[in-house]
Design a protein around this motif. Sequence first.
Motif, PDB file in Angstrom:
ATOM      1  N   ALA A 101       0.914  -1.241   0.062  1.00  0.00           N
ATOM      2  CA  ALA A 101       0.063  -0.018   0.046  1.00  0.00           C
ATOM      3  C   ALA A 101       0.860   1.298   0.149  1.00  0.00           C
ATOM      4  N   LEU A 102       0.651   2.034  -0.808  1.00  0.00           N
ATOM      5  CA  LEU A 102       1.340   3.187  -0.951  1.00  0.00           C
ATOM      6  C   LEU A 102       0.411   4.238  -0.500  1.00  0.00           C
ATOM      7  N   ILE A 103       0.571   4.956   0.834  1.00  0.00           N
ATOM      8  CA  ILE A 103      -0.142   6.057   1.367  1.00  0.00           C
ATOM      9  C   ILE A 103       0.421   7.578   1.360  1.00  0.00           C
ATOM     10  N   GLU A 113      -8.407   0.277   6.997  1.00  0.00           N
ATOM     11  CA  GLU A 113      -8.493  -1.087   6.965  1.00  0.00           C
ATOM     12  C   GLU A 113      -8.160  -1.685   5.876  1.00  0.00           C
ATOM     13  N   LEU A 114      -8.425  -1.254   4.698  1.00  0.00           N
ATOM     14  CA  LEU A 114      -7.874  -1.858   3.403  1.00  0.00           C
ATOM     15  C   LEU A 114      -6.247  -1.715   3.410  1.00  0.00           C
ATOM     16  N   ALA A 115      -5.699  -0.707   3.540  1.00  0.00           N
ATOM     17  CA  ALA A 115      -4.446  -0.548   3.652  1.00  0.00           C
ATOM     18  C   ALA A 115      -3.583  -1.721   4.541  1.00  0.00           C
ATOM     19  N   LEU A 116      -4.365  -1.915   5.712  1.00  0.00           N
ATOM     20  CA  LEU A 116      -3.710  -2.925   6.602  1.00  0.00           C
ATOM     21  C   LEU A 116      -3.891  -4.165   6.234  1.00  0.00           C
ATOM     22  N   ARG A 121       3.537  -1.589   3.943  1.00  0.00           N
ATOM     23  CA  ARG A 121       2.922  -0.091   3.532  1.00  0.00           C
ATOM     24  C   ARG A 121       4.101   0.818   3.691  1.00  0.00           C
ATOM     25  N   LEU A 122       4.088   1.763   2.404  1.00  0.00           N
ATOM     26  CA  LEU A 122       4.964   2.885   2.073  1.00  0.00           C
ATOM     27  C   LEU A 122       4.253   4.131   2.338  1.00  0.00           C
ATOM     28  N   ALA A 123       4.749   4.938   3.195  1.00  0.00           N
ATOM     29  CA  ALA A 123       3.931   6.105   3.402  1.00  0.00           C
ATOM     30  C   ALA A 123       4.958   7.382   3.207  1.00  0.00           C
ATOM     31  N   THR A 124       4.037   8.355   2.614  1.00  0.00           N
ATOM     32  CA  THR A 124       5.116   9.777   2.461  1.00  0.00           C
ATOM     33  C   THR A 124       5.037  10.632   3.908  1.00  0.00           C
ATOM     34  N   VAL A 178       3.477   1.438   9.507  1.00  0.00           N
ATOM     35  CA  VAL A 178       3.909   1.400   7.947  1.00  0.00           C
ATOM     36  C   VAL A 178       5.622   0.947   8.241  1.00  0.00           C
ATOM     37  N   ASN A 179       5.997   0.639   6.909  1.00  0.00           N
ATOM     38  CA  ASN A 179       7.308  -0.143   6.920  1.00  0.00           C
ATOM     39  C   ASN A 179       8.334   1.075   6.825  1.00  0.00           C
ATOM     40  N   ALA A 180       8.074   1.985   6.032  1.00  0.00           N
ATOM     41  CA  ALA A 180       8.711   3.090   5.755  1.00  0.00           C
ATOM     42  C   ALA A 180       8.265   4.391   5.502  1.00  0.00           C
ATOM     43  N   VAL A 181       8.971   5.414   5.733  1.00  0.00           N
ATOM     44  CA  VAL A 181       8.497   6.878   5.424  1.00  0.00           C
ATOM     45  C   VAL A 181       9.313   7.549   4.578  1.00  0.00           C
TER      46      VAL A 181
END
Length: 252
Positions: A101-103, A113-116, A121-124, A178-181
């Motif tokens: 998931a890219l957030i 809930e869908l992203a989980l 998960r990669l977030a900015t 998330v795994n990274a920002v």
Amino acid sequence: MGQLIARRDGAVLTLELSNPRKANALDFAILAALDEQIAHIEEDERIRAVVLRGTEGGAFSSGADIREWSALEPEVFARKWVGEGNETFRRFERLRCPSVALIEGLCFGGGLELALCCDLRLATDAARLRFPEVAIGAIPGWEGGDRLQRIAGRARALEAVLLSREIDAPTALHWGVVNAVCAPQDAGARLADWTARLCEVSPRAAASAKALILDDTKDARIAYPRAALDVRNSADAQRGIDAFFAKTTAVF
């Protein structure tokens, strides 16, 4: 009515949530399209990784479309919206191939809930996560609280759900949500690096390892030897072993 826009780039399938007037709120149309894509992914083994995202540089999803579900009779809401929605989410979570998931912006309620359900998960640093449901007399009905509890622990899940706390990107990283920002301008390169790496590993081994991690009901004494035997008997295993002794990189 929302859409799920599918784009294929080699072995990577990108699914983009699109409901522009409602910040990509999830509705029946998007859920149905997601169900169709799940079936397609399971049938096409050439797909090695799935990316789920919202609008580029904008919202991931504002959550479940309140206008859509609030118009349903309570029994229909429970059966179709929550029950059938959960069946789709569980199938997506258990895809044979890895998902990311890219957030990049807000990721609220059902969108969170869908992203989980994604494996990574990669977030900015502009990402904002929140479960607002209890503030409007609802609950995270698509098992988001349970998934968050497994990732971040019970206390943090209860804090997020009961206080409707908004979680910024650094906090989400600290909690392990998330795994990274990364900076917004770096998201494309970081995502491409992740998907390239996911497409390089053994698909057979990745699918088996993922299934073992997700199965909370397994008897580990039986499940791990059985899965190890299955993978060891595969062509992927022989390819990997041959490459190791040849001091080359295995190509799967």
